[in-house]
Each structure stands twice: as structure tokens, then as C-alpha cells.
Design a protein around this motif. Structure first.
Motif, PDB file in Angstrom:
ATOM      1  N   GLY A 166       0.840  -1.358   0.101  1.00  0.00           N
ATOM      2  CA  GLY A 166       0.106  -0.056   0.083  1.00  0.00           C
ATOM      3  C   GLY A 166       0.794   1.109  -0.184  1.00  0.00           C
ATOM      4  N   PHE A 167       1.864   1.153   0.820  1.00  0.00           N
ATOM      5  CA  PHE A 167       2.721   2.297   0.978  1.00  0.00           C
ATOM      6  C   PHE A 167       3.447   2.508  -0.535  1.00  0.00           C
ATOM      7  CE2 PHE A 167       6.508   4.962   2.202  1.00  0.00           C
ATOM      8  CZ  PHE A 167       6.039   5.362   3.519  1.00  0.00           C
ATOM      9  N   LEU A 168       3.896   1.704  -1.246  1.00  0.00           N
ATOM     10  CA  LEU A 168       4.417   1.676  -2.472  1.00  0.00           C
ATOM     11  C   LEU A 168       3.504   2.338  -3.530  1.00  0.00           C
ATOM     12  CD1 LEU A 168       7.293   1.231  -3.993  1.00  0.00           C
ATOM     13  CD2 LEU A 168       6.668  -1.043  -4.218  1.00  0.00           C
ATOM     14  N   ASN A 169       2.188   1.751  -3.717  1.00  0.00           N
ATOM     15  CA  ASN A 169       1.258   2.036  -4.389  1.00  0.00           C
ATOM     16  C   ASN A 169       1.109   3.672  -4.383  1.00  0.00           C
ATOM     17  OD1 ASN A 169       1.087  -0.250  -6.169  1.00  0.00           O
ATOM     18  ND2 ASN A 169      -0.236  -1.244  -4.480  1.00  0.00           N
ATOM     19  N   ALA A 170       1.017   3.986  -3.135  1.00  0.00           N
ATOM     20  CA  ALA A 170       0.430   5.391  -2.779  1.00  0.00           C
ATOM     21  C   ALA A 170       1.674   6.436  -3.397  1.00  0.00           C
ATOM     22  CB  ALA A 170       0.443   5.558  -1.278  1.00  0.00           C
ATOM     23  N   MET A 171       2.866   5.809  -3.095  1.00  0.00           N
ATOM     24  CA  MET A 171       3.920   7.160  -3.559  1.00  0.00           C
ATOM     25  C   MET A 171       3.841   6.869  -5.271  1.00  0.00           C
ATOM     26  SD  MET A 171       7.236   6.346  -1.470  1.00  0.00           S
ATOM     27  CE  MET A 171       7.503   4.549  -1.337  1.00  0.00           C
ATOM     28  N   ARG A 172       3.500   5.693  -5.754  1.00  0.00           N
ATOM     29  CA  ARG A 172       3.230   5.790  -7.209  1.00  0.00           C
ATOM     30  C   ARG A 172       2.323   6.657  -7.771  1.00  0.00           C
ATOM     31  NH1 ARG A 172       3.665  -0.774  -7.101  1.00  0.00           N
ATOM     32  NH2 ARG A 172       5.774  -1.087  -7.623  1.00  0.00           N
ATOM     33  N   ALA A 173       1.357   6.676  -7.005  1.00  0.00           N
ATOM     34  CA  ALA A 173       0.014   7.288  -7.366  1.00  0.00           C
ATOM     35  C   ALA A 173       0.322   8.748  -7.161  1.00  0.00           C
ATOM     36  CB  ALA A 173      -1.268   6.959  -6.605  1.00  0.00           C
ATOM     37  N   ALA A 174       0.953   9.251  -6.254  1.00  0.00           N
ATOM     38  CA  ALA A 174       1.060  10.730  -5.741  1.00  0.00           C
ATOM     39  C   ALA A 174       2.130  11.227  -6.983  1.00  0.00           C
ATOM     40  CB  ALA A 174       1.792  10.761  -4.657  1.00  0.00           C
ATOM     41  N   LYS A 175       3.306  10.268  -7.460  1.00  0.00           N
ATOM     42  CA  LYS A 175       4.095  10.920  -8.507  1.00  0.00           C
ATOM     43  C   LYS A 175       3.416  10.931  -9.683  1.00  0.00           C
ATOM     44  CE  LYS A 175       8.869  10.091 -10.325  1.00  0.00           C
ATOM     45  NZ  LYS A 175       9.948   9.454 -10.372  1.00  0.00           N
ATOM     46  N   ALA A 176       2.439  10.188 -10.001  1.00  0.00           N
ATOM     47  CA  ALA A 176       1.727   9.989 -11.285  1.00  0.00           C
ATOM     48  C   ALA A 176       0.886  11.101 -11.531  1.00  0.00           C
ATOM     49  CB  ALA A 176       1.077   8.683 -11.490  1.00  0.00           C
TER      50      ALA A 176
END
Length: 548
Positions: free
Chosen positions: A207-217
């Protein structure tokens, strides 16, 4: 805050440097004109008509306050007769303090972090006075206002107490103020970004990794500069707090295992939950979600980027975010950082965030060179008393604060507004809210409640359900020069190199090899000796605290 034992400079260098210092000088005045107090009247009340200026060394180069500028400091001098000259190192704190020690040039009062190696050095060399002896001689009232638990904690093998702490929390404080205490350890997210990607669960590595991916996108840039998906404390020669104690506390990794102390500062590379999260950070770095700047940025650069709102999330101490939060709030209240649930272990246990310990933050000592030991002791008695705490926290009754209908002291609206909107000006001109924090009692302050600025309150209040006492693990400092201390420092320095290597590893196989090599290094160096020695110190602490 990670505690470091400062290396002592060579005597030759220190003596040379000391030649440039000016000693507090003067012969001890105590007994020639200063009246001694008694257990019914504090000594400061008997001597306030006799002015004196005490030189007070503060071992923090960032401390920028002066005595005599603010309303509160002028008021305290008028009340007690004591004026203060603060001495602050211009550069390296250890060099300044070591030079004063070597040159026998310590000023009247000395305040430094409780973990500093110079404290036992000064005690062993007879450079500081036992507070209990000074109190018995000059101000027995001290024993009425000093906390016996704190005195017991700081009592040395010779039976004497040489320093008194600030920001110290006893076991009784945790009971008395349950639900009102806070931690400085937080996982922060930028509110608007976090909410715009659906307020995701970031308690698992995935979840942590996916949230960072989403924020950067969604937010590749912030005001024309690249978004920084994750931020942490600055890295040093021995590691980084965010990936040590902070992460351990969020993962609820117990500080003991099988009756032995677990030191997060030496790398938790035998804990699978910890390693799983570190593997996630490795993956994040591989994907460009962790900037190279994280490994080199100093605190001022981190705070500058936080004030620009460039971080999506941070594992960071919330109180150091004040300036950044105020700047962001002034621009857009929705762009501040808020605390949310962060990394959790595989069982999903609640976080165990460190509250204040009994050791506190700093200790203050009286030099054997002190020009008037009686007045210095009596000033300490005043500052730790209820009256002194009211003066240093709230200031002057009916000028900077009033008592409301419920009997609660409150800053006046004008002072409160200034404190919330321009803290620097408040501290310079008014001087309340522990501008002079050397003996602040933050547990005592909790009884009144704390009113936070809108930009600052949420992260502080969020920590309350998770606050735990780690007092038993304070002060596990190994004897200077001992085999255990030398092993500790060597392992800690190696960990300082290994930590960024883990995050930067090009593959999971390389990550696993780095872990295996480090664990072998620790074992070969004899880290078990360190664990055994610190466990003995931990057990002594438990006995002091009445713990089983």
C-alpha cells in the motif's frame, strides 16, 4: 532523536583552544554575602535585592535567544535578582565544550544533552558540583520542589546528583496525564495530495509503494520542481533516525527480545518485518520514488523542501515541521502535512511511539568555578518550582496571561496570536512558552492542556493513543574506552554505510547479500558483548524505575 557520544578532543588541542576562552572567573562568593535558604523559604527570596549575573553555557549552536531582551527574562531578573549571560558555541559544540573542560574554564551553569559523554567526564574530573550537596548547604527548599524520581534516576555511584533534567517524564506522569501526552514521531502526508489519491492505506509495504506511485503520477511537479515522494531525517555517519528508532516504533518492534536489549541504532537486520519494509524502500528507490538527495540533504534543506510542500510523505519528527507547516498553511490550509497511520508490522499491531523518558532532553549542571554557587543553586530551585514553571511557561500574570473562570491560566489573546503567527517575534519580545526551556517540565504543562495553531495541532494530537514510555532504555551508554563501547562504535559506523546501500541495492539478491554480510560482521566483531552490557544497564534502569 538519536543520541551520540561525542568524541573528546586531544588534550593538546583542547588546551590550546582553551587559551582563547575566557573563564567565568572570580572567586566563589557563596558564604560571604549570600543568605542560605531553608526548607520553609527558598533561598532566592532572601537574596533578590542583591543583583548577580550568571554565565550559562548552552551546548546547542542553534540556540539564538538572549536574556534581557524579552519581557519574561526582565521580569525574572527583577523578581530574583539574577541576570543571565548565555554562552553558545559558534560552531562545533564538542570542540567548544571540550576546550572549556581541558582549560578548566567552565562557566557558572552548563546545559547539554543527557547523552553527552562529557557529563561523566566532568563528574569524574571534579569539574561540577553535586546538586544535593549545594542544596543541603544553600537551599534545602530544592528537595521540596525537585522530583525524587528524577533525582533517583540521576544519582551517581558516589550517591550524589550532579544534573537536573528538563522535559523529563516519570512513570507517575504517564499515569497522571494519560491521554494527554504526545510523541514527536510521526508519519506525515501532504493533506491535499493524499486525499486526492483516495486517502490510501499505507500501513503495508504494498500500500505504501502504491501510494507513492499514485502521488508521483498525479503530481510529477510542485511549483515547477520535481515531487519528492518520500522524505526522511538526514543521514549521518551512523545512520538515519527515520529508518531506525522511528521505523521500529511504527512497526511495534519490542526493545527487548528474550530478556535482552534490542538496539535499533545497530540495524534491525534480523527482524523480518523490518527487512520487508526495507525491501519496499529498495524497490521505491529503484523506481525513482526515493530521490538521491535524501542521502545528502541536511536538516535545513529538508525543512526548506518541506516548506515548499515538495514531499508527498515523510517519516519525520512533527515538531521540527513548525516553520514549514506555518508557511504552507498561510499559502493554502489544505496543503499542510497531516499524520496518518504509517508502516505496520505483518500482524497489524498498533504503533508504539516514544513519549518523553525520565532522562528528559537536557541536564543542567553547576561548575566548580561558579562565582556564586548559592545563587546558582537557588536559581535552579526557583526555575523548577511551580512559580518558576508558571513564569517561564506563561509569563507575567495579567500581562501575558490571565486566569480564566475555571482557574486555568491562559495566554492573553494578543500573546497567543503572536505565538501562533510569529513564534520568533514572540520568543524575542515576550519570552513565554518555554523560550527559556532549560528546566521546562512538559509533563507539568500537560495538566493545562495545549492549544495548538491550526497548522500544527493534528500531528501532535494524532500521536496520543500510541504514546509509550521507553524510559528503561534511556542512558544505556557504555563506559568510554571499554571493549563494548569500541565494538558498538565500529558496528554503528558500519551500519551508517550499510543503510544507504540497502536502499540503493540494484536487486533483491544484492539486498540480501548486504544483510548477510552485515550480520556476519556484527557477529564477528562481538556485538553480543554489546548486547549483554546494554542489557545489564537496562536491568539497572528497570530497578531504578521499580519495573520487573
Amino acid at each position: 532523536m538519536k543520541k551520540f557520544t561525542k568524541a573528546v578532543l586531544s588534550i593538546a588541542f583542547a588546551v590550546t583552544a582553551a587559551a582563547t576562552l575566557v573563564s567565568c572567573g572570580g572567586k566563589e562568593k557563596s558564604g560571604s554575602g549570600t543568605k542560605a535558604g531553608n526548607d520553609k523559604a527558598p533561598g532566592w527570596t532572601l537574596n533578590k535585592a542583591d543583583p548577580i549575573k550568571l554565565d550559562w553555557y548552552i551546548n546547542f549552536s542553534w540556540f539564538a535567544r538572549h536574556w534581557g531582551d524579552s519581557q519574561v527574562s526582565k521580569y525574572i531578573t527583577e523578581k530574583t535578582g539574577v541576570d543571565v549571560n548565555f554562552i553558545v558555541p559558534a560552531g562545533n559544540e564538542a570542540e567548544k565544550l571540550n576546550a572549556m573542560i581541558a582549560g578548566d574554564a567552565l562557566p557558572d551553569l552548563i546545559t547539554l544533552g543527557w547523552w553527552e559523554g562529557q557529563i561523566p567526564q566532568m563528574i569524574d574530573a571534579g569539574l561540577v558540583e553535586p546538586l544535593d550537596v549545594l542544596a543541603e548547604k544553600y537551599d534545602p527548599y530544592f528537595f521540596k520542589v525537585a522530583d525524587p524520581n528524577k533525582l533517583g534516576w540521576y544519582r551517581q555511584a558516589d550517591g550524589h546528583v550532579y544534573g537536573y533534567p528538563n522535559a523529563s517524564f516519570t512513570a507517575m506522569d504517564y499515569e497522571k496525564y494519560k491521554g494527554k501526552l504526545t510523541s514527536n514521531e510521526t508519519f506525515l502526508v501532504r493533506k491535499d495530495m493524499y486525499e486526492s489519491i483516495g486517502s490510501p492505506d499505507m500501513t503495508t509495504p504494498e500500500g505504501f509503494l502504491n501510494a507513492m506511485r499514485a502521488a508521483k503520477a498525479k503530481y510529477p511537479t510542485v511549483n515547477g520542481q520535481p515531487l519528492i515522494p518520500f522524505g526522511a531525517n538526514e543521514f549521518g555517519d551512523t545512520g538515519c533516525n527515520s529508518f531506525e528508532g522511528y521505523l521500529a516504533h511504527f512497526l511495534a518492534i519490542a526493545p527487548e527480545k528474550d530478556g535482552k536489549f534490542v538496539n535499533a541504532d545497530l540495524g534491525l537486520t534480523d527482524n523480518e518485518d523490518y527487512l520487508n519494509w526495507m525491501r519496499m524502500f529498495r524497490q521505491a528507490h529503484e523506481e525513482g520514488l526515493i530521490a538521491t538527495d535524501m542521502f545528502v540533504d541536511k536538516r535545513s534543506q529538508i525543512e526548506e523542501k518541506a516548506a515548499q510542500g515538495r514531499y508527498f510523505c515523510m517519516l519525520y519528527q512533527n515538531w521540527d515541521m513548525q516553520a514549514a507547516q506555518n508557511a504552507l498553511y498561510a499559502n493554502d490550509p489544505n496543503s499542510i502535512y497531516i499524520a496518518v497511520e504509517g508502516p505496520k508490522n505483518s500482524r497489524g499491531d498498533d504503533h508504539t511511539l516514544a513519549g518523553g523518558g525520565i532522562a528528559g532532553w537536557t541536564v543542567t549542571l553547576v561548575s566548580k568555578n561558579c562565582k556564586d554557587k548559592a545563587r546558582a543553586m537557588q536559581f535552579i530551585t526557583y526555575l523548577i518550582s511551580e512559580e518558576g514553571l508558571m513564569d517561564t511557561n506563561f509569563g507575567i500574570k495579567d500581562v501575558t496571561y490571565t486566569i480564566n473562570k475555571d482557574g486555568i491560566p491562559e495566554l492573553t489573546p494578543e500573546v497567543k496570536a503572536l505565538d501562533m503567527n510569529d513564534k520568533n517575534k514572540q520568543e524575542t519580545e515576550i519570552g513565554v512558552q518555554y523560550t527559556y526551556w532549560m528546566f521546562m517540565d512538559t509533563a507539568w504543562q500537560a495538566q493545562w492542556g495545549v492549544e495548538y495553531a491550526p497548522s500544527l495541532g493534528q500531528p501532535q494530537l494524532w500521536t496520543r493513543p500510541y504514546v509509550k514510555s521507553f524510559a528503561a532504555y534511556d542512558g544505556l551508554t557504555l563506559p568510554v574506552g571499554s571493549d563494548e563501547q569500541l565494538i558498538y562504535e565500529e558496528v554503528e559506523r558500519r551500519w551508517g554505510k550499510v543503510l544507504p546501500q540497502l536502499i540503493r541495492a540494484e536487486s533483491e539478491a544484492e539486498f540480501n547479500k548486504i544483510v548477510a554480510d552485515f550480520n556476519k560482521f556484527k557477529a564477528d566483531k562481538g556485538v553480543d558483548k554489546v548486547i549483554d552490557a546494554q542489557t545489564k544497564l537496562m536491568d539497572i534502569n528497570k530497578a531504578k524505575l521499580g519495573m520487573k
